[in-house]
Design a protein around this motif. Structure first.
Motif, PDB file in Angstrom:
ATOM      1  N   UNK A 123       7.741   9.273   5.080  1.00 60.82           N
ATOM      2  CA  UNK A 123       8.350  10.601   5.103  1.00 60.82           C
ATOM      3  C   UNK A 123       7.261  11.608   5.432  1.00 60.82           C
ATOM      4  N   UNK A 124       7.603  12.636   6.193  1.00 61.99           N
ATOM      5  CA  UNK A 124       6.612  13.644   6.566  1.00 61.99           C
ATOM      6  C   UNK A 124       7.308  14.971   6.825  1.00 61.99           C
ATOM      7  N   UNK A 172       0.696  18.979   8.526  1.00 57.99           N
ATOM      8  CA  UNK A 172       1.675  17.920   8.305  1.00 57.99           C
ATOM      9  C   UNK A 172       1.291  17.042   7.121  1.00 57.99           C
ATOM     10  N   UNK A 173       2.020  17.137   5.985  1.00 58.52           N
ATOM     11  CA  UNK A 173       1.850  16.163   4.901  1.00 58.52           C
ATOM     12  C   UNK A 173       2.687  14.922   5.182  1.00 58.52           C
ATOM     13  N   UNK A 174       2.179  13.751   4.786  1.00 64.72           N
ATOM     14  CA  UNK A 174       2.854  12.479   5.049  1.00 64.72           C
ATOM     15  C   UNK A 174       2.679  11.546   3.870  1.00 64.72           C
ATOM     16  N   UNK A 184       0.828  -1.208   0.000  1.00 60.45           N
ATOM     17  CA  UNK A 184       0.000   0.000   0.000  1.00 60.45           C
ATOM     18  C   UNK A 184       0.863   1.260   0.000  1.00 60.45           C
ATOM     19  N   UNK A 185       0.496   2.195  -0.835  1.00 55.29           N
ATOM     20  CA  UNK A 185       1.096   3.532  -0.875  1.00 55.29           C
ATOM     21  C   UNK A 185       0.002   4.536  -0.549  1.00 55.29           C
ATOM     22  N   UNK A 186       0.266   5.452   0.372  1.00 56.66           N
ATOM     23  CA  UNK A 186      -0.751   6.435   0.745  1.00 56.66           C
ATOM     24  C   UNK A 186      -0.112   7.792   1.006  1.00 56.66           C
ATOM     25  N   UNK A 187      -0.881   8.833   0.772  1.00 58.42           N
ATOM     26  CA  UNK A 187      -0.471  10.203   1.080  1.00 58.42           C
ATOM     27  C   UNK A 187      -1.602  10.861   1.857  1.00 58.42           C
ATOM     28  N   UNK A 188      -1.252  11.727   2.795  1.00 54.43           N
ATOM     29  CA  UNK A 188      -2.265  12.395   3.608  1.00 54.43           C
ATOM     30  C   UNK A 188      -1.738  13.728   4.091  1.00 54.43           C
ATOM     31  N   UNK A 229      11.358  18.138   8.819  1.00 58.08           N
ATOM     32  CA  UNK A 229      11.004  17.014   7.959  1.00 58.08           C
ATOM     33  C   UNK A 229      11.556  15.735   8.586  1.00 58.08           C
ATOM     34  N   UNK A 230      10.906  14.617   8.287  1.00 57.43           N
ATOM     35  CA  UNK A 230      11.267  13.345   8.902  1.00 57.43           C
ATOM     36  C   UNK A 230      11.221  12.227   7.875  1.00 57.43           C
TER      37      UNK A 230
END
Length: 285
Positions: free
Chosen positions: A189-190, A170-172, A149-153, A227-228
């Protein structure tokens, strides 16, 4: 102490993945029902900075509860809770995500956790409750199998009690893939954008604080805070990823940016490079 346990949260999200990546489909009786209800409970130990921006770290314990009931996903990880109010469908599908999120911010709320005497001299901050929501989209069955699974939020939180009333965006991006019925790994990554109110609560040094600590005065402007990046893994001990005991481990690297990195509590008393590692045990039923 700031306990946002991204790594265990993502790590425990892998019960939806069950089949060997790239392997032939098992017999129907051997396939796992990835649409059935499940709940995972566990406990983890985390080695993390004393406060956001510290150069000294210590251990903390955190509870973990994550599950899916009737397609609705929910989680309580350490001091963070959220629920996806859009039900998921099993199998390789698109997944729309939206729901509330709440965080109990513990940053600098316990002076006994802070090693540096200059930061302790600035005084403790009251615990702050941050509430908000998130939206996202994910796709199951992307690269390695029909279960990865690939997801963005993107999430938004605002302090409503305690030390700060600021806002954080916060984008992730997350990617999780099974290695087998018993193991899975992932990457994430976020980034975080914080406003002036948040900076004033945790990164400013006023005249009184400067006199008490010896650190120079500083006013923090709004902007991108950090960023992380990180990774995680889980392996089943007594069954598969949908049932029984499992071990989990992960780590992350965060780099503070702009005024948040230039604050004296970071640039003089701390470090803009932040490392976090954790491990624990959980049970899925």
């Amino acid at each position: 102490m700031r306990l946002l346990l991204i790594v265990p949260a993502l790590l425990l999200a892998v019960p939806a993945f069950a089949q060997d990546a790239g392997a032939p489909p098992p017999a129907a009786s051997d396939q796992l029902d990835t649409g059935k209800d499940n709940v995972t409970v566990g406990i983890g130990g985390v080695y993390m900075p004393d406060y956001e921006g510290a150069d000294h770290s210590g251990f903390s314990a955190a509870p973990l509860v994550i599950g899916s009931v009737s397609g609705f996903n929910f989680q309580l990880i350490g001091n963070r809770a959220s629920i996806d109010l859009i039900p998921n469908k099993p199998g390789p599908n698109w997944d729309l995500q939206a729901g509330p999120v709440a965080v109990l911010d513990l940053n600098r709320s316990l002076l006994s956790y802070i090693d540096d005497p200059r930061v302790r001299a600035l005084g403790k901050r009251d615990r702050s409750l941050e509430v908000g929501g998130y939206v996202g989209i994910g796709k199951t069955g992307v690269i390695t199998s029909q279960y990865d699974q690939l997801s963005v939020s993107v999430s938004y939180r605002k302090g409503v009690t305690g030390a700060q009333r600021g806002a954080i965006w916060s984008p992730t991006i997350n990617y999780v893939t099974p290695l087998s019925r018993r193991a899975a790994v992932g990457l994430f990554a976020s980034a975080e954008h914080a406003d002036r109110k948040y900076g004033r609560a945790y990164f400013d040094v006023d005249a009184a604080g400067s006199l008490a600590s010896g650190l120079p005065q500083f006013n923090t402007r709004a902007g991108w805070k950090s960023w992380s990046v990180g990774g995680f893994a889980t392996v089943s001990l007594t069954g598969d990823l949908l049932h029984g005991f499992k071990l989990m481990a992960g780590g992350s690297y965060k780099r503070l940016l702009n005024d948040f990195a230039d604050s004296p509590i970071v640039s003089i008393a701390g470090n803009r490079n932040q490392w976090l590692g954790g491990a624990g045990i959980a049970y899925t039923f």
